[in-house]
Design an enzyme around this catalytic site. Structure first.
Site, PDB file in Angstrom:
ATOM      1  N   ARG A  73       0.845  -1.193   0.000  1.00  0.00           N
ATOM      2  CA  ARG A  73       0.000   0.000   0.000  1.00  0.00           C
ATOM      3  C   ARG A  73       0.873   1.233   0.000  1.00  0.00           C
ATOM      4  O   ARG A  73       0.984   1.929   1.004  1.00  0.00           O
ATOM      5  CB  ARG A  73      -0.893  -0.038   1.214  1.00  0.00           C
ATOM      6  CG  ARG A  73      -1.873  -1.135   1.011  1.00  0.00           C
ATOM      7  CD  ARG A  73      -2.765  -1.228   2.125  1.00  0.00           C
ATOM      8  NE  ARG A  73      -4.061  -1.586   1.608  1.00  0.00           N
ATOM      9  CZ  ARG A  73      -5.126  -1.677   2.352  1.00  0.00           C
ATOM     10  NH1 ARG A  73      -5.065  -1.409   3.628  1.00  0.00           N
ATOM     11  NH2 ARG A  73      -6.251  -2.041   1.832  1.00  0.00           N
ATOM     12  N   GLN A  81      -0.353   2.382  -5.893  1.00  0.00           N
ATOM     13  CA  GLN A  81      -1.788   2.701  -5.770  1.00  0.00           C
ATOM     14  C   GLN A  81      -2.573   2.369  -7.051  1.00  0.00           C
ATOM     15  O   GLN A  81      -3.678   1.833  -6.974  1.00  0.00           O
ATOM     16  CB  GLN A  81      -1.956   4.176  -5.456  1.00  0.00           C
ATOM     17  CG  GLN A  81      -2.961   4.405  -4.369  1.00  0.00           C
ATOM     18  CD  GLN A  81      -2.853   5.801  -3.783  1.00  0.00           C
ATOM     19  OE1 GLN A  81      -2.027   6.618  -4.194  1.00  0.00           O
ATOM     20  NE2 GLN A  81      -3.703   6.087  -2.826  1.00  0.00           N
ATOM     21  N   ASP A 104      -3.646  -1.342  -7.204  1.00  0.00           N
ATOM     22  CA  ASP A 104      -4.286  -1.907  -6.013  1.00  0.00           C
ATOM     23  C   ASP A 104      -5.680  -2.458  -6.333  1.00  0.00           C
ATOM     24  O   ASP A 104      -6.700  -1.774  -6.199  1.00  0.00           O
ATOM     25  CB  ASP A 104      -4.351  -0.805  -4.943  1.00  0.00           C
ATOM     26  CG  ASP A 104      -4.907  -1.298  -3.625  1.00  0.00           C
ATOM     27  OD1 ASP A 104      -5.351  -2.466  -3.552  1.00  0.00           O
ATOM     28  OD2 ASP A 104      -4.896  -0.517  -2.661  1.00  0.00           O
ATOM     29  N   SER A 106      -8.435  -2.636  -3.464  1.00  0.00           N
ATOM     30  CA  SER A 106      -9.185  -1.394  -3.230  1.00  0.00           C
ATOM     31  C   SER A 106     -10.232  -1.182  -4.314  1.00  0.00           C
ATOM     32  O   SER A 106     -11.345  -0.732  -4.040  1.00  0.00           O
ATOM     33  CB  SER A 106      -8.237  -0.188  -3.180  1.00  0.00           C
ATOM     34  OG  SER A 106      -7.462  -0.240  -2.012  1.00  0.00           O
ATOM     35  N   TYR A 125      -3.655  -2.235   7.387  1.00  0.00           N
ATOM     36  CA  TYR A 125      -4.777  -3.159   7.589  1.00  0.00           C
ATOM     37  C   TYR A 125      -5.120  -3.242   9.068  1.00  0.00           C
ATOM     38  O   TYR A 125      -4.251  -3.105   9.934  1.00  0.00           O
ATOM     39  CB  TYR A 125      -4.413  -4.568   7.103  1.00  0.00           C
ATOM     40  CG  TYR A 125      -4.356  -4.710   5.611  1.00  0.00           C
ATOM     41  CD1 TYR A 125      -5.517  -4.802   4.858  1.00  0.00           C
ATOM     42  CD2 TYR A 125      -3.145  -4.754   4.948  1.00  0.00           C
ATOM     43  CE1 TYR A 125      -5.476  -4.937   3.486  1.00  0.00           C
ATOM     44  CE2 TYR A 125      -3.087  -4.896   3.562  1.00  0.00           C
ATOM     45  CZ  TYR A 125      -4.254  -4.983   2.844  1.00  0.00           C
ATOM     46  OH  TYR A 125      -4.218  -5.116   1.489  1.00  0.00           O
TER      47      TYR A 125
HETATM   48  N1  LIG Z   1      -2.527   2.802  -1.104  1.00  0.00           N
HETATM   49  C1  LIG Z   1      -2.938   3.060   0.111  1.00  0.00           C
HETATM   50  O1  LIG Z   1      -2.322   3.774   0.840  1.00  0.00           O
HETATM   51  C2  LIG Z   1      -4.195   2.419   0.626  1.00  0.00           C
HETATM   52  C3  LIG Z   1      -4.830   1.461  -0.154  1.00  0.00           C
HETATM   53  C4  LIG Z   1      -6.005   0.868   0.341  1.00  0.00           C
HETATM   54  C5  LIG Z   1      -6.509   1.228   1.585  1.00  0.00           C
HETATM   55  N2  LIG Z   1      -5.884   2.180   2.314  1.00  0.00           N
HETATM   56  C6  LIG Z   1      -6.406   2.541   3.639  1.00  0.00           C
HETATM   57  O2  LIG Z   1      -6.276   1.434   4.525  1.00  0.00           O
HETATM   58  C7  LIG Z   1      -7.306   1.470   5.501  1.00  0.00           C
HETATM   59  C8  LIG Z   1      -8.006   0.099   5.640  1.00  0.00           C
HETATM   60  O3  LIG Z   1      -8.775  -0.126   4.471  1.00  0.00           O
HETATM   61  P1  LIG Z   1      -9.083  -1.580   3.897  1.00  0.00           P
HETATM   62  O4  LIG Z   1     -10.028  -1.425   2.787  1.00  0.00           O
HETATM   63  O5  LIG Z   1      -7.844  -2.334   3.717  1.00  0.00           O
HETATM   64  O6  LIG Z   1      -9.805  -2.306   5.083  1.00  0.00           O
HETATM   65  P2  LIG Z   1     -10.026  -3.868   5.190  1.00  0.00           P
HETATM   66  O7  LIG Z   1     -10.819  -4.305   4.030  1.00  0.00           O
HETATM   67  O8  LIG Z   1      -8.771  -4.572   5.486  1.00  0.00           O
HETATM   68  O9  LIG Z   1     -10.878  -3.934   6.544  1.00  0.00           O
HETATM   69  C9  LIG Z   1     -12.031  -3.216   6.672  1.00  0.00           C
HETATM   70  C10 LIG Z   1     -12.047  -2.324   7.870  1.00  0.00           C
HETATM   71  O10 LIG Z   1     -12.535  -3.074   8.954  1.00  0.00           O
HETATM   72  C11 LIG Z   1     -11.954  -2.588  10.123  1.00  0.00           C
HETATM   73  N3  LIG Z   1     -12.100  -3.568  11.192  1.00  0.00           N
HETATM   74  C12 LIG Z   1     -11.549  -4.802  11.299  1.00  0.00           C
HETATM   75  N4  LIG Z   1     -11.941  -5.388  12.446  1.00  0.00           N
HETATM   76  C13 LIG Z   1     -12.768  -4.515  13.089  1.00  0.00           C
HETATM   77  C14 LIG Z   1     -13.477  -4.538  14.305  1.00  0.00           C
HETATM   78  N5  LIG Z   1     -13.434  -5.590  15.121  1.00  0.00           N
HETATM   79  N6  LIG Z   1     -14.229  -3.463  14.628  1.00  0.00           N
HETATM   80  C15 LIG Z   1     -14.279  -2.392  13.813  1.00  0.00           C
HETATM   81  N7  LIG Z   1     -13.625  -2.297  12.657  1.00  0.00           N
HETATM   82  C16 LIG Z   1     -12.870  -3.352  12.287  1.00  0.00           C
HETATM   83  C17 LIG Z   1     -10.531  -2.314   9.723  1.00  0.00           C
HETATM   84  O11 LIG Z   1      -9.937  -1.396  10.616  1.00  0.00           O
HETATM   85  C18 LIG Z   1     -10.714  -1.742   8.323  1.00  0.00           C
HETATM   86  O12 LIG Z   1     -10.836  -0.349   8.331  1.00  0.00           O
HETATM   87  C19 LIG Z   1      -8.238   2.604   5.086  1.00  0.00           C
HETATM   88  O13 LIG Z   1      -7.912   3.743   5.816  1.00  0.00           O
HETATM   89  C20 LIG Z   1      -7.890   2.818   3.643  1.00  0.00           C
HETATM   90  O14 LIG Z   1      -8.192   4.122   3.189  1.00  0.00           O
HETATM   91  C21 LIG Z   1      -4.720   2.758   1.866  1.00  0.00           C
END
Ligand SMILES: NC(=O)c1ccc[n+]([C@@H]2O[C@H](COP(=O)([O-])OP(=O)(O)OC[C@H]3O[C@@H](n4cnc5c(N)ncnc54)[C@H](O)[C@@H]3O)[C@@H](O)[C@H]2O)c1
Length: 394
Positions: A128, A133, A136, A139, A235
């Protein structure tokens, strides 16, 4: 260098790995594209459109595998746990494979891929970083799933989403709660807001608060704090059962007050935590809807039946899996753009790079020369590090 696109074979899968629009970019880089006849048909991309953009259509699936230096799939063997195995004999030693391969799923499956001599790259392992990006795919698919979850909920809910003031009186807006504000959750918030719902969301990562608020959602604060909520890659990290227990206790009231609950709290490679219990569902108003985006990994709701829509205590529980496939045109377009960026990064001087100095390649490379070579995957399955496995001095 030839990239081959077989038709997806997972039952009901409608996506395709490359769409006609990306082919000129690949051709410009000296990459030829071979597509199995009909591969894009279910996603709205007919063979003629591929041919018009410079791809070669071949009738037989086996020919795609026989011709390709790189096989590009959406669900490769691993994530396609129904029919993916049929492709195993078609993979050739030294051939590269790119797709969703479920690298933290079954080690036996990954071994089978490795033993075919395939150089496999798993898109789920994409780092990430800003550089990665555009590649990805997780996403991209999360974005599609978050959108579709809201559309499904709106379709099932016996209410409309927006507030309306009419000659027949005022209609109050639907209340939508999103649990888990990752990419999918955030897109669900944005979509529910656009439909006019009063939207709130909860995530255990403190950083999510600002993202939820920036989309116009209300952030639900719970009086509990997760330990190391986020890993170095961004994550969510698994918590212990007592944390989940306290979450369930605190979420009860807000779930009961919601007309729609969309759950999207997943942890990579782990069973999803149960955050909505049967008792919490029973407290919701009849007609309410829960869409459980974590259904494939057990579900965030205790009553979710994966792949089914159930009516329990008057509440509709949508446990659909593979939602991205139900929006195949745009899901394929996004995936194809991600793959194209990745392929252009991967191919240099007509060859596939496997150099470990590049973070994108090192992180996504799963198997090579008959071995599982990915450090994160080896660690996840408790395999000795590659150096140790080869008896090299550490
Ligand atoms: N290139 C990048 O920098 C990049 C790419 C993708 C996502 N992100 C960021 O990463 C972060 C996570 O996104 P994601 O799509 O990977 O999430 P994910 O699909 O891995 O998980 C979904 C969400 O569920 C939450 N979660 C897990 N267990 C939980 C619990 N028990 N109670 C409440 N919430 C819980 C996690 O904190 C996460 O936000 C976001 O802030 C996203 O914007 C950054």
């Amino acid at each position: 260098m030839i990239v081959g696109v077989p038709r997806e074979s997972f039952p009901g899968e409608r996506r395709v790995a490359l769409v006609p629009g990306v082919i000129p970019n690949l051709v410009k880089a000296g990459i030829e594209v071979v597509v199995e006849a009909g591969a894009g048909a279910d996603a709205g991309y007919p063979d003629a459109d591929y041919a018009a953009k410079g791809a070669r259509i071949v009738p037989a699936r086996a020919e795609v595998f026989a011709t390709a230096d790189v096989v590009a799939q959406v669900l490769g063997y691993g994530s396609n746990d129904r029919t993916g195995r049929q492709d195993l004999p078609l993979y050739r030693s030294g051939q590269a494979l790119v797709g969703f391969l479920r690298p933290l799923g079954s080690v036996a499956t990954i071994r089978e891929v490795a033993e075919r001599g395939v150089t496999a790259f798993s898109v789920e392992l994409m780092p990430r970083t800003t550089r990665a990006q555009s590649m990805d795919a997780l996403s991209s698919m999360g974005t599609i799933c978050g959108y579709k979850a809201v559309v499904l909920a709106a379709e099932r809910l016996p209410r409309i989403f927006p507030m309306l003031t009419t000659a027949a009186g005022t209609i109050t807006p639907a209340r939508v709660l999103v649990i888990g504000a990752g990419v999918a959750g955030l897109q669900a918030i944005a979509t529910a807001k656009r439909l006019g719902a009063v939207t709130s969301a909860y995530d255990m990562r403190p950083a999510a608060k600002e993202q939820v608020q920036s989309l116009g959602g209300r952030f639900v604060e719970l009086p509990i704090e997760a330990k190391d909520a986020q890993d170095a890659r961004g994550y969510g990290q698994a918590q212990d059962e007592s944390f989940y227990q306290r979450q369930r206790e605190s979420l009860g009231r807000v779930v009961a007050e919601s007309d729609v609950v969309i759950t999207a709290a997943v942890i990579p490679g782990k069973k999803s935590p149960v955050l909505v219990t049967a008792e919490m569902v029973a407290r919701m108003a009849p007609g309410s809807v829960i869409v459980d985006l974590a259904a494939e990994r057990g579900g965030n709701c205790e009553l979710t039946r994966p792949e089914e829509v159930a009516l329990i205590h008057g509440v509709t529980l949508v446990g659909s899996i593979n939602l991205a496939s139900t929006v195949p045109y745009h899901a394929s377009q996004m995936y194809a753009r991600n793959l194209t960026a990745f392929l252009l990064h991967l191919v240099k001087d007509g060859k596939i790079r496997t150099d470990g100095d590049d973070e994108i390649i090192r992180d996504t490379l799963l198997t090579r020369d008959g071995q599982i070579v990915n450090a994160r995957v080896r660690e996840f399955f408790g395999l000795p590090s590659e150096a140790a496995a080869q008896g090299a001095p550490t």
